[in-house]
Motif scaffolding. Structure first.
Motif, mmCIF file in Angstrom:
data_model
loop_
_atom_site.group_PDB
_atom_site.id
_atom_site.type_symbol
_atom_site.label_atom_id
_atom_site.label_comp_id
_atom_site.label_asym_id
_atom_site.label_seq_id
_atom_site.Cartn_x
_atom_site.Cartn_y
_atom_site.Cartn_z
ATOM 1 N N TYR A 187 28.537 41.642 37.206
ATOM 2 C CA TYR A 187 28.573 43.100 37.189
ATOM 3 C C TYR A 187 29.742 43.632 38.003
ATOM 4 O O TYR A 187 30.443 44.559 37.566
ATOM 5 C CB TYR A 187 27.261 43.673 37.742
ATOM 6 C CG TYR A 187 27.253 45.184 37.751
ATOM 7 C CD1 TYR A 187 27.028 45.898 36.585
ATOM 8 C CD2 TYR A 187 27.519 45.893 38.923
ATOM 9 C CE1 TYR A 187 27.047 47.284 36.585
ATOM 10 C CE2 TYR A 187 27.541 47.272 38.937
ATOM 11 C CZ TYR A 187 27.308 47.966 37.755
ATOM 12 O OH TYR A 187 27.343 49.343 37.755
ATOM 13 N N VAL A 188 29.982 43.042 39.167
ATOM 14 C CA VAL A 188 31.118 43.477 39.988
ATOM 15 C C VAL A 188 32.420 43.240 39.238
ATOM 16 O O VAL A 188 33.317 44.102 39.222
ATOM 17 C CB VAL A 188 31.125 42.742 41.344
ATOM 18 C CG1 VAL A 188 32.367 43.118 42.152
ATOM 19 C CG2 VAL A 188 29.877 43.077 42.139
ATOM 20 N N ALA A 189 32.557 42.081 38.574
ATOM 21 C CA ALA A 189 33.762 41.790 37.804
ATOM 22 C C ALA A 189 33.906 42.750 36.624
ATOM 23 O O ALA A 189 35.021 43.173 36.282
ATOM 24 C CB ALA A 189 33.733 40.355 37.312
ATOM 25 N N TYR A 190 32.794 43.108 35.989
ATOM 26 C CA TYR A 190 32.819 44.060 34.868
ATOM 27 C C TYR A 190 33.300 45.436 35.329
ATOM 28 O O TYR A 190 34.128 46.067 34.668
ATOM 29 C CB TYR A 190 31.427 44.152 34.259
ATOM 30 C CG TYR A 190 31.230 45.330 33.330
ATOM 31 C CD1 TYR A 190 31.783 45.327 32.045
ATOM 32 C CD2 TYR A 190 30.505 46.447 33.739
ATOM 33 C CE1 TYR A 190 31.612 46.420 31.203
ATOM 34 C CE2 TYR A 190 30.324 47.532 32.909
ATOM 35 C CZ TYR A 190 30.884 47.517 31.638
ATOM 36 O OH TYR A 190 30.724 48.591 30.803
ATOM 37 N N ARG A 191 32.799 45.884 36.469
ATOM 38 C CA ARG A 191 33.250 47.176 36.984
ATOM 39 C C ARG A 191 34.722 47.123 37.371
ATOM 40 O O ARG A 191 35.447 48.110 37.228
ATOM 41 C CB ARG A 191 32.392 47.571 38.192
ATOM 42 C CG ARG A 191 30.977 47.909 37.850
ATOM 43 C CD ARG A 191 30.849 49.297 37.215
ATOM 44 N NE ARG A 191 30.906 50.312 38.254
ATOM 45 C CZ ARG A 191 31.856 51.241 38.380
ATOM 46 N NH1 ARG A 191 32.866 51.267 37.532
ATOM 47 N NH2 ARG A 191 31.813 52.135 39.347
ATOM 48 N N TYR A 192 35.166 45.968 37.847
ATOM 49 C CA TYR A 192 36.589 45.799 38.151
ATOM 50 C C TYR A 192 37.421 45.977 36.882
ATOM 51 O O TYR A 192 38.458 46.657 36.886
ATOM 52 C CB TYR A 192 36.828 44.419 38.755
ATOM 53 C CG TYR A 192 38.272 44.154 39.128
ATOM 54 C CD1 TYR A 192 38.743 44.424 40.409
ATOM 55 C CD2 TYR A 192 39.178 43.637 38.196
ATOM 56 C CE1 TYR A 192 40.061 44.191 40.756
ATOM 57 C CE2 TYR A 192 40.498 43.396 38.530
ATOM 58 C CZ TYR A 192 40.938 43.679 39.809
ATOM 59 O OH TYR A 192 42.255 43.449 40.138
ATOM 60 N N ALA A 193 36.989 45.364 35.792
ATOM 61 C CA ALA A 193 37.717 45.486 34.522
ATOM 62 C C ALA A 193 37.718 46.924 34.031
ATOM 63 O O ALA A 193 38.713 47.398 33.463
ATOM 64 C CB ALA A 193 37.096 44.557 33.487
ATOM 65 N N GLU A 194 36.631 47.636 34.224
ATOM 66 C CA GLU A 194 36.565 49.043 33.812
ATOM 67 C C GLU A 194 37.635 49.869 34.520
ATOM 68 O O GLU A 194 38.303 50.704 33.903
ATOM 69 C CB GLU A 194 35.186 49.626 34.149
ATOM 70 C CG GLU A 194 34.154 49.436 33.077
ATOM 71 C CD GLU A 194 32.919 50.277 33.339
ATOM 72 O OE1 GLU A 194 32.217 50.610 32.385
ATOM 73 O OE2 GLU A 194 32.664 50.608 34.525
ATOM 74 N N ILE A 195 37.796 49.644 35.791
ATOM 75 C CA ILE A 195 38.725 50.430 36.600
ATOM 76 C C ILE A 195 40.167 50.026 36.356
ATOM 77 O O ILE A 195 41.085 50.830 36.497
ATOM 78 C CB ILE A 195 38.345 50.304 38.089
ATOM 79 C CG1 ILE A 195 36.993 50.972 38.327
ATOM 80 C CG2 ILE A 195 39.403 50.908 38.994
ATOM 81 C CD1 ILE A 195 36.431 50.758 39.706
ATOM 82 N N HIS A 196 40.398 48.759 35.967
ATOM 83 C CA HIS A 196 41.751 48.233 35.804
ATOM 84 C C HIS A 196 42.115 48.047 34.334
ATOM 85 O O HIS A 196 42.729 47.047 33.958
ATOM 86 C CB HIS A 196 41.909 46.918 36.572
ATOM 87 C CG HIS A 196 41.821 47.076 38.054
ATOM 88 N ND1 HIS A 196 40.622 47.144 38.729
ATOM 89 C CD2 HIS A 196 42.794 47.183 39.010
ATOM 90 C CE1 HIS A 196 40.849 47.291 40.019
ATOM 91 N NE2 HIS A 196 42.150 47.320 40.225
ATOM 92 N N ASP A 197 41.716 49.005 33.512
ATOM 93 C CA ASP A 197 42.124 49.049 32.099
ATOM 94 C C ASP A 197 41.813 47.754 31.356
ATOM 95 O O ASP A 197 42.630 47.233 30.587
ATOM 96 C CB ASP A 197 43.630 49.352 31.989
ATOM 97 C CG ASP A 197 43.994 50.693 32.616
ATOM 98 O OD1 ASP A 197 43.178 51.628 32.498
ATOM 99 O OD2 ASP A 197 45.067 50.776 33.236
ATOM 100 N N GLY A 198 40.635 47.226 31.594
ATOM 101 C CA GLY A 198 40.191 46.057 30.858
ATOM 102 C C GLY A 198 40.695 44.736 31.388
ATOM 103 O O GLY A 198 40.400 43.687 30.792
#
Length: 644
Positions: A187-198
């Motif tokens: 989940y933390v990695a997924y939120r990271y991808a959300e913030i950093h344009d995938g």
């Protein structure tokens, strides 16, 4: 890539290479003593490799070093990264130090399929090293989870009467919790991808930055997910029930590895992943975790008091002792004394408790019993054994001058000095009562085994017990030379770390040390000057200030960073404007302090109306005229709004 960057992967792969060497079609390796000798030599080489790693490490700056990574699937950010800092290097050294000792102590008890036994020992060593050196969460989790497999086989194939039940309980219990931990990490990695344009990343250092973007509620769920795996591995009360059975039924080597190494994965995971990735939740959860830890300290100590199986008594003592690690990690005292003590205690517990398990295993080799009602007065027949046993007991009790005292003392000092609302003196007092109880049950154990009426059921006659442990003239005061070589390194290290704790502590402490780096984000939610917790939610801010939206709240650290940037650039009036604006909205409470003001703390801006011009000028003058009156990170306090 320079040669130093090959050092860490070589440290990881050496045990794997040695393990598969046991599978080579060499008939001699099927002989028990040949396989044992091979494993003793190769595990000693692994320890030598860790000493070489230590020689390459810059101890004057114990941050993450010797780093490198191997890209696997760049589109998904999948890579295997490794490195060591002042925390992980000690745990790697503990792992490689204990393994040759475990091998030396396993000759008699393991009476079949020695090649398979030592294969899984080497694989376990590799998995432990991989967990401690990982710098990305995928490698961390893969190695963390893989430790289950060799332990499952070590317990299930080479344990005692209830070995299959113990192996299955251990596997299912710990695997279930670890799956939830994986969910939190993803989940933390997924939120990271959300913030950093995938763009996905699983690098631990990059995921630390997500603490600035996860709401308080999200952080709580992440913390709970990680606790599911790490609290079980610690083991923390009430998630400890798998441990006594696993310890009791495991072979001595498995018990030493469990107590000395595997139980350290839980506190290490909390320190390396959970606290930095969910810092606000770590502060909020600290009182509850401290309460569970204190209950575990006292409860397990009372259970130890009534045990009649020596090995089960030591197993429950691990539950009690690991509670000190938990309260130390979550003390969040200003000088990080508690956390440094917790790390030191991990090492101390591994040495002393490992020594106790080896001593009990040596008794079982001789007499095939661990029943305290059948053993006693061994000081007469086994004086050298009695010396080692008493030394390890005193180290576990926390006698000054031995390693256990340092860890327990520092964790309790850190807990006592913990800010109000986190832990504090009450937690330290309860933990201290656990020290008294541990002295009672361990000294009771010592009295039963070492002194009193001499009794034992007679020596076992299987294999080479008679040669090694009977009345053969080659034995030395009740111990064989192999057993002396097994226990002596542990005893020496218990004394060395007790007398010279700075060997370890110097690489942990300091403003820029590894412990401070792990705890720094969490500690921004504590106002040490006010001695109060300030972890509650603020609002999302942008370049123009703070938004009033409740839909997408962000942690207060973002606001604190904004204030710090303004103060550090000497924008005093802009800082004041920001605070007054948000105080008027009711989002933030700000305070201006002067070192010259002795009448108490003055809080301004908590009402509905903006301060009048005279008050504003007074505040601005305080910024200009007095030092240190500039607003610092710790002096931004946020009210408990109950929004979450």
């Amino acid at each position: 890539m320079n040669i130093a960057q090959f050092v860490i992967p070589l440290q990881l792969f050496l045990p794997v290479i040695f393990a598969f060497g046991l599978l080579l079609p060499i008939p001699a390796l099927s002989r028990r003593r040949v396989a044992w000798s091979y494993s003793a030599v190769t595990s000693a080489l692994s320890f030598g490799m860790s000493l070489f790693v230590a020689s390459q490490f810059d101890w004057s700056n114990p941050v993450m070093q010797l780093q490198a990574s191997f890209v696997w699937m760049p589109s998904l950010g999948l890579e295997f990264g490794y490195g060591v800092d002042g925390i992980s290097i000690w745990l790697v050294m503990l792992t490689t130090f204990l393994m040759p000792i475990v091998v030396l102590g396993s000759l008699i008890e393991v009476d079949h399929d020695m090649r398979t036994f030592h294969f899984w020992l080497h694989i376990l060593e590799a998995a432990l090293i991989g967990t401690f050196i990982a710098t990305d969460v995928l490698m961390f989790y893969a190695c963390f989870e893989f430790t289950l497999i060799p332990l499952f086989f070590l317990i299930g194939l080479f344990g005692h009467e209830k070995k299959l039940k113990a192996a299955m309980t251990f596997f299912y219990y710990t695997f279930t919790g670890s799956v939830l931990t994986l969910a939190g990490v993803i989940y933390v990695a997924y939120r990271y991808a959300e913030i950093h344009d995938g763009r996905w990343s699983f690098q631990i250092a990059e995921l630390y930055t997500m603490a600035n973007h996860l709401s308080f509620t999200e952080q709580c769920w992440v913390m709970l997910a990680m606790l599911a795996g790490f609290a079980i591995k610690t083991p923390m009360f009430p998630f400890h029930t798998w441990l006594p059975l696993a310890h009791t039924e495991a072979p001595t080597a498995g018990s030493v590895d469990l107590a000395g190494l595997v139980l350290k994965l839980g506190p290490y995971g909390l320190l390396r992943l959970a606290i930095p990735m969910a810092p606000a939740a770590a502060i909020a959860f600290a009182p509850y975790l401290g309460a569970f830890a204190c209950v575990g300290i006292v409860y397990a100590a009372l259970v130890c008091w009534v045990q009649r199986d020596a090995k089960k008594l030591i197993a429950y003592s691990s539950v009690s002792h690991m509670g000190f690690c938990m309260i130390g990690l979550f003390a969040f005292d200003e000088g990080n004394i508690g956390a440094a003590g917790a790390i030191f205690y991990m090492l101390a517990h591994g040495l002393a408790t490992g020594g106790l398990f080896l001593c009990v295993g040596m008794l079982y080799d001789r007499f095939e019993t661990r029943d305290l009602r059948k053993l006693g007065g061994l000081a007469t027949e086994m004086p050298l054994f009695s010396f080692f046993f008493v030394l390890f007991v005193l180290a576990s009790v926390g006698l000054p001058g031995l390693n256990g005292f340092v860890g327990e003392f520092l964790t309790m000092i850190g807990t006592f000095n913990s800010p109000d609302g986190v832990l504090g003196p009450v937690f330290a007092i309860v933990a201290a009562s656990g020290v008294i109880l541990s002295a009672i049950y361990l000294l009771f154990l010592t009295g039963k085994l070492i002194w009193g009426k001499e009794k034992h059921p007679g020596y076992s006659r299987k294999y080479d017990i008679i040669h090694e442990h009977g009345v053969d003239p080659t034995h030395v005061h009740g111990l064989s030379r192999r057993e002396i070589a097994t226990l002596t390194p542990l005893a020496v290290m218990c004394v060395v770390l007790g007398v010279f704790p700075g060997i370890v502590l110097n690489s942990l402490e300091g403003k820029n040390g590894p412990v401070e780096q792990m705890l720094a984000q969490a500690k921004t939610y504590i106002d040490y000057d006010a001695n109060a917790v300030a972890w509650e939610q603020g609002e999302l801010f942008d370049d123009d200030g703070l938004s009033a939206s409740d839909a997408d709240q962000e942690p207060v650290e973002l606001v604190q960073q904004k204030v710090r940037r303004l103060v550090e650039s000497d924008q005093r009036e802009e800082t004041l404007d920001l605070l007054i604006t948000e105080a008027t909205r009711g989002n933030v409470e700000y305070r201006v302090e002067s070192s010259l003001v002795t009448t108490g703390r003055r809080q301004v801006g908590s009402g509905e109306d903006e301060p009048d011009l005279a008050e504003r000028n007074r505040l601005l003058d305080s910024f200009v005229s007095e030092t240190p009156a500039f607003l610092s990170l710790e002096r931004v306090n946020f009210p408990k709004t109950g929004a979450e």
